[in-house]
Design a protein around this motif. Structure first.
Motif, PDB file in Angstrom:
ATOM      1  N   CYS A 196       0.830  -1.203   0.000  1.00  0.00           N
ATOM      2  CA  CYS A 196       0.000   0.000   0.000  1.00  0.00           C
ATOM      3  C   CYS A 196       0.864   1.252   0.000  1.00  0.00           C
ATOM      4  N   ASP A 197       0.199   2.395  -0.246  1.00  0.00           N
ATOM      5  CA  ASP A 197       0.887   3.683  -0.373  1.00  0.00           C
ATOM      6  C   ASP A 197       0.145   4.756   0.420  1.00  0.00           C
ATOM      7  N   PHE A 198       0.906   5.578   1.138  1.00  0.00           N
ATOM      8  CA  PHE A 198       0.373   6.752   1.833  1.00  0.00           C
ATOM      9  C   PHE A 198       1.079   8.000   1.279  1.00  0.00           C
ATOM     10  N   ASN A 341      -8.495   3.905  -0.703  1.00  0.00           N
ATOM     11  CA  ASN A 341      -8.836   2.641  -0.071  1.00  0.00           C
ATOM     12  C   ASN A 341      -9.465   2.891   1.302  1.00  0.00           C
ATOM     13  N   LYS A 342     -10.650   2.314   1.543  1.00  0.00           N
ATOM     14  CA  LYS A 342     -11.393   2.618   2.765  1.00  0.00           C
ATOM     15  C   LYS A 342     -10.651   2.170   4.026  1.00  0.00           C
ATOM     16  N   THR A 343      -9.978   1.024   3.961  1.00  0.00           N
ATOM     17  CA  THR A 343      -9.225   0.557   5.127  1.00  0.00           C
ATOM     18  C   THR A 343      -8.160   1.571   5.522  1.00  0.00           C
ATOM     19  N   LEU A 344      -7.438   2.083   4.532  1.00  0.00           N
ATOM     20  CA  LEU A 344      -6.382   3.051   4.813  1.00  0.00           C
ATOM     21  C   LEU A 344      -6.949   4.389   5.274  1.00  0.00           C
ATOM     22  N   TYR A 375      -4.586   3.138  -8.790  1.00  0.00           N
ATOM     23  CA  TYR A 375      -5.000   2.126  -9.770  1.00  0.00           C
ATOM     24  C   TYR A 375      -4.145   0.861  -9.638  1.00  0.00           C
ATOM     25  N   MET A 376      -3.013   0.976  -8.982  1.00  0.00           N
ATOM     26  CA  MET A 376      -2.057  -0.115  -8.874  1.00  0.00           C
ATOM     27  C   MET A 376      -2.167  -0.867  -7.545  1.00  0.00           C
ATOM     28  N   MET A 377      -2.431  -0.131  -6.449  1.00  0.00           N
ATOM     29  CA  MET A 377      -2.453  -0.741  -5.121  1.00  0.00           C
ATOM     30  C   MET A 377      -3.270   0.132  -4.171  1.00  0.00           C
ATOM     31  N   PRO A 378      -3.665  -0.385  -3.002  1.00  0.00           N
ATOM     32  CA  PRO A 378      -4.387   0.431  -2.018  1.00  0.00           C
ATOM     33  C   PRO A 378      -3.588   1.678  -1.645  1.00  0.00           C
ATOM     34  N   THR A 379      -4.275   2.807  -1.625  1.00  0.00           N
ATOM     35  CA  THR A 379      -3.604   4.101  -1.472  1.00  0.00           C
ATOM     36  C   THR A 379      -4.501   5.063  -0.698  1.00  0.00           C
ATOM     37  N   THR A 380      -3.887   6.000  -0.003  1.00  0.00           N
ATOM     38  CA  THR A 380      -4.645   7.088   0.605  1.00  0.00           C
ATOM     39  C   THR A 380      -3.742   8.299   0.808  1.00  0.00           C
ATOM     40  N   MET A 381      -4.363   9.425   1.220  1.00  0.00           N
ATOM     41  CA  MET A 381      -3.635  10.667   1.452  1.00  0.00           C
ATOM     42  C   MET A 381      -4.034  11.287   2.784  1.00  0.00           C
ATOM     43  N   ILE A 382      -3.165  12.138   3.280  1.00  0.00           N
ATOM     44  CA  ILE A 382      -3.397  12.925   4.485  1.00  0.00           C
ATOM     45  C   ILE A 382      -3.077  14.375   4.148  1.00  0.00           C
ATOM     46  N   LEU A 411       2.613   8.378  10.525  1.00  0.00           N
ATOM     47  CA  LEU A 411       3.333   7.306  11.203  1.00  0.00           C
ATOM     48  C   LEU A 411       2.371   6.294  11.807  1.00  0.00           C
ATOM     49  N   ASN A 412       1.406   6.760  12.553  1.00  0.00           N
ATOM     50  CA  ASN A 412       0.508   5.851  13.253  1.00  0.00           C
ATOM     51  C   ASN A 412      -0.423   5.108  12.303  1.00  0.00           C
ATOM     52  N   ALA A 413      -0.799   5.746  11.195  1.00  0.00           N
ATOM     53  CA  ALA A 413      -1.604   5.053  10.192  1.00  0.00           C
ATOM     54  C   ALA A 413      -0.795   3.934   9.540  1.00  0.00           C
ATOM     55  N   ILE A 414       0.473   4.205   9.275  1.00  0.00           N
ATOM     56  CA  ILE A 414       1.358   3.186   8.690  1.00  0.00           C
ATOM     57  C   ILE A 414       1.542   2.021   9.661  1.00  0.00           C
ATOM     58  N   LEU A 415       1.688   2.323  10.934  1.00  0.00           N
ATOM     59  CA  LEU A 415       1.866   1.255  11.920  1.00  0.00           C
ATOM     60  C   LEU A 415       0.610   0.390  12.046  1.00  0.00           C
ATOM     61  N   LYS A 416      -0.545   0.974  11.838  1.00  0.00           N
ATOM     62  CA  LYS A 416      -1.778   0.182  11.816  1.00  0.00           C
ATOM     63  C   LYS A 416      -1.786  -0.747  10.603  1.00  0.00           C
TER      64      LYS A 416
END
Length: 425
Positions: A196-198, A341-344, A375-382, A411-416
């Motif tokens: 995934c990507d943030f 991605n809703k999970t992210l 389009y390639m993998m689960p992704t989100t932004m902050i 950081l904390n989103a990535i750790l989740k």
């Protein structure tokens, strides 16, 4: 909840602001420039200092990998771009790189265990300021996964032939060929190796500030279309041709612009945005009646039905009378709304709430590399709040404290995400 270091964030923000300093509080740091090399050198130095492994791909995208405890798992990537527009600010793009660096530095400093490899990334030529188009490298790297109508605009061969807007003799490919950080195609971001990507970014608008929030939990990038609208008339002498016989293309275009604003506003959608940012006038001589005028119309909204309502207004233009001039329209660019991605997204929301930073859901009106990665993998932004909503200009500003809160949420989103073996796209 783990907090990132304000001191380290401030140091990185201040240091990166020197690379391309334009002398008025902002930067001009074109992709592949000497200043871009300095920024990348600094990135590499800090990342290698904490034990990250730095690699590059054939588009000069950079990857700093901090190995996890379970090598068989896919990697988690976070980053943005370090290039800027001309006379831009010190936060657009580079905040996502600084935040990614801070995530890795915090993990090492605090000895935080993590299962997945975590990668800080720099995308090449997101702005497209010197070599168009914008989001060039992500368009190339993600090309096989993009919708065909978008992918065709980002073919590798075409990007290599992109001509410098300031030096027509130089192409992106020729500059890239000898660029210090050009690497191997095998190192590209890919869904076989990455989970995934943030992407952390400044908002670039006034919504968060108006609502008294620091963090935007981004759920999508708005759908949009761009039309080229032109009017053909007749050139003639400005001093000798009677007014009632004129076919003035500029006058016709001005009438059409007023018509578009009036009709689009009648839709009653305050969240709808539309812009005419480019106008071409021929022959553009003060003693000649213009015989050709073309202008752009950029329209953005989440709902495709709203976009279609605007499109119908645009399609009426060629059927109407415009001061005796012929009107033609041509679709230049369009994209559907890209949802994260809703999970992210939930991980970002949970992290912001747990840290106690004021936040709200928000859309992205601007395009970002993350939208192609989605389009390639689960992704989100902050998003981090932008002072006065300003961006792509030298007054662009987010405080060190606000930027650090953004990095802490990241950081904390990535750790989740790190607790999961994989994420459904």
């Amino acid at each position: 909840m783990i907090k990132c270091s304000l001191e380290r964030m401030s140091e990185k923000i201040h240091t990166f602001s020197k690379f391309g300093d334009a002398g008025h509080g902002g930067i001009t740091r074109y992709s592949l420039s000497d200043d871009a090399i300095k920024a990348r050198d600094y990135f590499k130095e800090r990342m290698e200092k904490i034990g990250a492994i730095v690699t590059t791909d054939d588009m000069a995208n950079m990857y700093a990998t901090l190995p996890g405890t379970e090598p068989g798992l896919k990697k988690i990537v976070t980053g943005s771009h370090c290039d800027s527009v001309k006379n831009g600010g010190n936060y657009d793009g580079i905040l996502g790189v600084i935040g990614a660096m801070e995530v890795l530095e915090t993990i090492v400093a605090e000895k935080i265990p993590h299962r997945h490899d975590i990668v800080a990334m720099i995308w090449t030529n997101e702005e497209g300021s010197l070599y168009p188009p914008a989001m060039m490298s992500s368009g190339v790297v993600c090309n096989d996964y993009l919708p065909p109508e978008i992918a065709k605009n980002f073919k590798y061969e075409n990007m290599m032939n992109s001509v410098s807007v300031e030096d027509g003799a130089t192409t992106f490919g020729s500059k890239l060929e000898n660029f210090k950080y050009k690497g191997d195609k095998k190192n590209r971001l890919n869904p076989e190796e990455y989970m995934c990507d943030f992407e952390l970014h400044i908002e670039q608008g006034p919504i968060l500030e108006d609502e008294g929030k620091t963090i935007g939990v981004v759920d999508c990038v708005l759908g949009m279309f761009n039309y080229r609208i032109n009017f053909s008339g007749q050139a003639a002498h400005a001093g000798t041709f009677p007014m009632h016989k004129r076919r003035d293309a500029l006058y016709a275009a001005s009438q059409a612009l007023i018509y578009l604003h009036d009709e689009i506003d009648k839709l009653g959608r305050p969240e709808l945005v539309y812009t005419t940012g480019e106008i071409v006038c021929h022959p553009c001589v003060h003693t000649v009646i213009p015989d050709f005028v073309e202008f752009s119309l950029d329209v953005r909204h989440e709902d495709p039905k709203v976009l279609e309502a605007v499109r119908e207004i645009v399609k009426k233009l060629p059927t109407m009378e415009w001061a005796g001039c012929k009107c033609e329209i041509k679709l230049a660019w369009e994209r559907d709304t890209v949802y994260w991605n809703k999970t992210l997204v939930d991980f970002v929301q949970q992290s912001a709430d747990e840290i106690g930073v004021a936040n709200m859901p928000i859309h992205s009106g601007a395009g970002h590399d993350a939208q192609f990665v989605a389009y390639m993998m689960p992704t989100t932004m902050i998003f981090v709040v932008s002072k006065d909503g300003l961006s792509h200009c030298e007054p662009e500003f987010s405080s060190d404290e606000q930027c650090t809160e953004g990095a802490s949420v990241l950081l904390n989103a990535i750790l989740k995400a790190d607790k999961l073996d994989d994420i459904e796209k």
